[in-house]
Design an enzyme around this catalytic site. Structure first.
Site, PDB file in Angstrom:
ATOM      1  N   LYS A 275       0.848  -1.066  -0.033  1.00 20.27           N
ATOM      2  CA  LYS A 275       0.163  -0.239   0.017  1.00 20.27           C
ATOM      3  C   LYS A 275       0.818   1.203  -0.086  1.00 20.27           C
ATOM      4  O   LYS A 275       0.753   2.266  -0.727  1.00 20.27           O
ATOM      5  CB  LYS A 275      -0.919   0.037   1.321  1.00 20.27           C
ATOM      6  CG  LYS A 275      -1.900   0.681   1.051  1.00 20.27           C
ATOM      7  CD  LYS A 275      -3.124   0.552   2.485  1.00 20.27           C
ATOM      8  CE  LYS A 275      -3.794  -0.664   2.547  1.00 20.27           C
ATOM      9  NZ  LYS A 275      -4.412  -0.553   3.751  1.00 20.27           N
TER      10      LYS A 275
ATOM     11  N   LEU B 260     -16.794  11.036   6.400  1.00 22.38           N
ATOM     12  CA  LEU B 260     -16.600  11.349   4.711  1.00 22.38           C
ATOM     13  C   LEU B 260     -17.546   9.820   4.491  1.00 22.38           C
ATOM     14  O   LEU B 260     -17.326   8.520   4.956  1.00 22.38           O
ATOM     15  CB  LEU B 260     -15.466  11.116   4.256  1.00 22.38           C
ATOM     16  CG  LEU B 260     -14.186   9.839   4.630  1.00 22.38           C
ATOM     17  CD1 LEU B 260     -14.520   8.664   3.740  1.00 22.38           C
ATOM     18  CD2 LEU B 260     -12.812  10.208   4.575  1.00 22.38           C
TER      19      LEU B 260
ATOM     20  N   LEU C  81     -33.557   7.535   1.664  1.00 21.96           N
ATOM     21  CA  LEU C  81     -34.924   6.829   1.770  1.00 21.96           C
ATOM     22  C   LEU C  81     -35.132   6.170   0.312  1.00 21.96           C
ATOM     23  O   LEU C  81     -36.043   6.051  -0.225  1.00 21.96           O
ATOM     24  CB  LEU C  81     -36.226   7.853   1.695  1.00 21.96           C
ATOM     25  CG  LEU C  81     -36.346   8.436   3.211  1.00 21.96           C
ATOM     26  CD1 LEU C  81     -37.759   9.469   2.996  1.00 21.96           C
ATOM     27  CD2 LEU C  81     -36.715   7.488   4.097  1.00 21.96           C
TER      28      LEU C  81
ATOM     29  N   GLY D  10     -34.514  -0.627  -1.327  1.00 23.46           N
ATOM     30  CA  GLY D  10     -33.938  -1.664  -2.356  1.00 23.46           C
ATOM     31  C   GLY D  10     -33.082  -2.797  -1.502  1.00 23.46           C
ATOM     32  O   GLY D  10     -33.493  -3.058  -0.478  1.00 23.46           O
TER      33      GLY D  10
ATOM     34  N   CYS E 124     -18.938   0.172   7.043  1.00 20.30           N
ATOM     35  CA  CYS E 124     -19.146   1.011   8.281  1.00 20.30           C
ATOM     36  C   CYS E 124     -20.671   0.731   8.801  1.00 20.30           C
ATOM     37  O   CYS E 124     -20.574   0.432   9.921  1.00 20.30           O
ATOM     38  CB  CYS E 124     -19.121   2.493   7.760  1.00 20.30           C
ATOM     39  SG  CYS E 124     -17.423   2.974   7.234  1.00 20.30           S
TER      40      CYS E 124
ATOM     41  N   LYS F 177     -21.137  -2.824  10.573  1.00 14.85           N
ATOM     42  CA  LYS F 177     -20.491  -3.077  11.742  1.00 14.85           C
ATOM     43  C   LYS F 177     -20.598  -2.208  12.836  1.00 14.85           C
ATOM     44  O   LYS F 177     -20.801  -2.433  14.104  1.00 14.85           O
ATOM     45  CB  LYS F 177     -18.998  -3.241  11.314  1.00 14.85           C
ATOM     46  CG  LYS F 177     -18.227  -2.208  11.019  1.00 14.85           C
ATOM     47  CD  LYS F 177     -17.277  -1.760  11.770  1.00 14.85           C
ATOM     48  CE  LYS F 177     -16.337  -0.461  11.190  1.00 14.85           C
ATOM     49  NZ  LYS F 177     -15.857   0.547  12.142  1.00 14.85           N
TER      50      LYS F 177
HETATM   51  C1  UGA Z   1     -21.136   5.736   5.675  1.00 11.20           C
HETATM   52  C2  UGA Z   1     -21.713   7.191   6.078  1.00 11.20           C
HETATM   53  O1  UGA Z   1     -22.652   7.651   5.339  1.00 11.20           O
HETATM   54  C3  UGA Z   1     -20.839   8.388   6.369  1.00 11.20           C
HETATM   55  O2  UGA Z   1     -21.137   9.555   6.855  1.00 11.20           O
HETATM   56  C4  UGA Z   1     -19.586   7.768   7.323  1.00 11.20           C
HETATM   57  O3  UGA Z   1     -18.678   8.686   7.668  1.00 11.20           O
HETATM   58  C5  UGA Z   1     -19.087   6.468   6.682  1.00 11.20           C
HETATM   59  O4  UGA Z   1     -20.129   5.255   6.709  1.00 11.20           O
HETATM   60  C6  UGA Z   1     -18.285   5.702   7.807  1.00 11.20           C
HETATM   61  O5  UGA Z   1     -18.708   5.573   8.835  1.00 11.20           O
HETATM   62  O6  UGA Z   1     -17.091   6.009   7.533  1.00 11.20           O
HETATM   63  P1  UGA Z   1     -20.389   4.792   3.367  1.00 11.20           P
HETATM   64  O7  UGA Z   1     -20.194   3.470   4.218  1.00 11.20           O
HETATM   65  O8  UGA Z   1     -19.195   5.257   2.495  1.00 11.20           O
HETATM   66  O9  UGA Z   1     -20.404   5.954   4.431  1.00 11.20           O
HETATM   67  O10 UGA Z   1     -21.672   4.661   2.510  1.00 11.20           O
HETATM   68  P2  UGA Z   1     -23.239   5.445   2.612  1.00 11.20           P
HETATM   69  O11 UGA Z   1     -23.393   6.281   1.399  1.00 11.20           O
HETATM   70  O12 UGA Z   1     -23.721   5.794   3.955  1.00 11.20           O
HETATM   71  O13 UGA Z   1     -24.119   4.109   2.143  1.00 11.20           O
HETATM   72  C7  UGA Z   1     -24.278   3.029   2.962  1.00 11.20           C
HETATM   73  C8  UGA Z   1     -25.028   1.882   2.357  1.00 11.20           C
HETATM   74  O14 UGA Z   1     -26.266   2.181   2.256  1.00 11.20           O
HETATM   75  C9  UGA Z   1     -24.594   1.460   0.742  1.00 11.20           C
HETATM   76  O15 UGA Z   1     -24.676   0.219   0.794  1.00 11.20           O
HETATM   77  C10 UGA Z   1     -25.802   2.194   0.153  1.00 11.20           C
HETATM   78  O16 UGA Z   1     -26.080   1.575  -0.981  1.00 11.20           O
HETATM   79  C11 UGA Z   1     -26.863   1.865   1.172  1.00 11.20           C
HETATM   80  N1  UGA Z   1     -28.194   3.137   0.932  1.00 11.20           N
HETATM   81  C12 UGA Z   1     -27.810   4.131   1.074  1.00 11.20           C
HETATM   82  C13 UGA Z   1     -29.512   2.716   0.666  1.00 11.20           C
HETATM   83  O17 UGA Z   1     -29.629   1.628   0.457  1.00 11.20           O
HETATM   84  N2  UGA Z   1     -30.560   3.561   0.417  1.00 11.20           N
HETATM   85  C14 UGA Z   1     -30.089   4.796   0.787  1.00 11.20           C
HETATM   86  O18 UGA Z   1     -31.116   5.713   0.683  1.00 11.20           O
HETATM   87  C15 UGA Z   1     -28.705   5.338   0.917  1.00 11.20           C
END
Ligand code: UGA
Length: 455
Positions: A48, A163, A270, A273, A280, A283
């Site tokens: 890395k 993030l 919202l 799916g 994140c 867990k």
């Molecule tokens: C998430 C949080 O959104 C961040 O703010 C946080 O910093 C991060 O975890 C972390 O703890 O490091 P991330 O895991 O990158 O970020 O992804 P998200 O955009 O939150 O999406 C998470 C999951 O939810 C994805 O599988 C996405 O497909 C799903 N999702 C999201 C839905 O099924 N429906 C939605 O409306 C939004």
């Protein structure tokens, strides 16, 4: 006593260390260099470090390759495996992972503990150790005690990170808020000095008016897990509505639009799916439940167990739907899967709903062919007994059913006519409610989705 060191170099930025160069640390290191600081990224993985030192991003993150190239060319950013190079930095960020423990809900703290122990060999008076990893509440106080024993002139702060993968660079450079957890909530001299150092780190976003919350360690730690738990709850709420919509042939996407117009509710997060995955949300809610139990608040977070169950049920429902449209059996059926990453704009397959569904269909005898624009290599290593294809065309050729499981833009924009002649049966299952049912049905396809009417 810890007090902020006066540094003539301030105008040129601070010297800082970022320990752990994964999705969080590599982006944080490059963004800190972009803000004008002199940054040393440290990781135990030599591969890395070699990639990063050659300005190559070791994972897919939009904007990161360009940012690495630009900041490394300034000479302000470099990467090493040698922890001794942390010596002399004003601020040391701890960005290592806290995965779920095997067979338990709790977070595995071994990487945080070993990173901090190794770092403390090199931390001097006036320096600040800043935790960014997502940790069980109480960790910062425990680590602050370690810092105090090893170097009484140093201090610790907790500065959670919000993030999103896929938007990590913009989220780090222009965060929607900053949270500092400092000793005594900045009521002590040590806490105030820690805040002053962090203000210097984030001078650029603070100047732009980014909201700042300065608090104690435990509140800062809780902010992070509370935010992720709320997001997970919002997703599972709409997916519970989707389950009900399926029972009465209602449309969850219209329901989400309608309730989302109430700005107390809001339309974001919202999207019903397949639910949430990644490194994140799943867990973090489990670790939060485990920690609440340890704190004697067993019942407080039991609703998160339901949030988790609703989420996992969506994957099972998707497999059932695939079997249903394939006339009751997946054995020998050619199943084309679009998407492996846990969400678009990422190559991360940790707890990916898409890959989980693909693997379950394989177990039920389906002949799965999967594609993804970024996560194919990771998927190959994780689920070796399915087939992979580079293009959508090669994936769907001869398919009995096509499953859209990660809503990459190129899949959302797919024209039914472009693949109608390639598949064996014109059946599409939209696991992310990302397609226009009318368009697909008009082209002669059977369109099914989670939480949407059958026809
Ligand atoms: C998430 C949080 O959104 C961040 O703010 C946080 O910093 C991060 O975890 C972390 O703890 O490091 P991330 O895991 O990158 O970020 O992804 P998200 O955009 O939150 O999406 C998470 C999951 O939810 C994805 O599988 C996405 O497909 C799903 N999702 C999201 C839905 O099924 N429906 C939605 O409306 C939004």
């Amino acid at each position: 006593m810890f007090s902020q060191r006066s540094r003539a170099a301030t105008v040129r930025g601070m010297r800082m260390t970022v320990i752990g160069c994964g999705y969080l640390g590599a982006v944080h290191a490059a963004c800190m260099a972009e803000l004008g600081h002199e940054v040393i990224g440290i990781d135990v993985d030599p591969e890395k470090v070699a990639a990063l030192q050659a300005a190559r991003a070791p994972f897919f993150e939009p904007g990161l390759p360009e940012l690495l190239e630009r900041t490394m060319a300034t000479g302000r950013l470099r990467f090493t495996t040698d922890m001794a190079e942390a010596a002399g930095s004003a601020v040391h960020f701890v960005c290592v992972g806290t995965p779920q423990k095997r067979g338990e809900f709790a977070a595995d703290m071994k990487y945080v503990d070993s990173a901090v122990d190794a770092l403390l060999e090199h931390v001097g008076a006036g320096e600040l150790v800043v935790g960014k990893s997502t940790v069980p509440v109480g960790t910062a106080a425990r680590l602050a005690a370690k810092v105090a024993v090893r170097e009484p002139g140093a201090a610790l702060a907790w500065n959670p990170e919000f993030l999103r993968e896929g938007h990590a660079v913009e989220d780090t450079l222009t965060p929607d808020r900053l949270v500092y957890g400092v000793e005594g909530g900045a009521e002590t001299e040590r806490g105030r000095s820690a805040k002053a150092l962090l203000d210097e780190v984030y001078a650029t976003p603070l100047k732009r008016g980014t909201p700042l919350i300065v608090t104690d360690y435990q509140t800062a730690e809780l902010v992070k897990v509370a935010a992720n738990s709320f997001l997970a709850t919002k997703i599972s709420f709409i997916n519970a509505m989707a389950e009900l919509c399926e029972k009465v042939n209602a449309d969850v996407t219209q329901l989400a639009d309608a309730i989302g117009h109430d700005d107390r509710i809001g339309r974001k997060f919202l999207n019903a799916g397949l639910g949430f995955g990644g490194g994140c949300l799943p867990k973090d809610i489990r670790a939060f439940m485990a920690r609440a139990g340890e704190l004697g608040a067993d019942q407080t977070l039991t609703f998160l167990r339901e949030v988790d169950s609703i989420n996992m049920r969506r994957r099972i429902r998707m497999v059932d739907l695939a079997r249903e449209v394939c006339d009751g059996s997946l054995i020998g059926k050619r199943v084309a899967v679009l998407g492996a990453a846990f969400k678009p704009l990422s190559d991360d397959i940790r707890d990916s709903p898409a890959l989980n569904v693909a693997a379950q269909i394989r177990l039920q005898g389906g002949d799965v062919v999967l594609t993804d624009p970024a996560a194919l290599d990771n998927a190959r290593k994780s689920v070796p007994d399915i087939s992979f294809a580079e293009t959508v065309e090669d994936t769907v050729r001869g398919a009995d059913v096509v499953l859209l499981l990660t809503e990459w833009k190129q899949y959302r924009d797919l024209e039914p006519a472009a693949i109608s002649g390639l598949v064996k049966e014109k059946r599409i299952l939209d696991g992310r409610n990302a397609l226009d049912p009318a368009r697909w049905r008009a082209a002669g396809w059977t369109y099914r989705a989670l939480g949407r009417p059958r026809a």
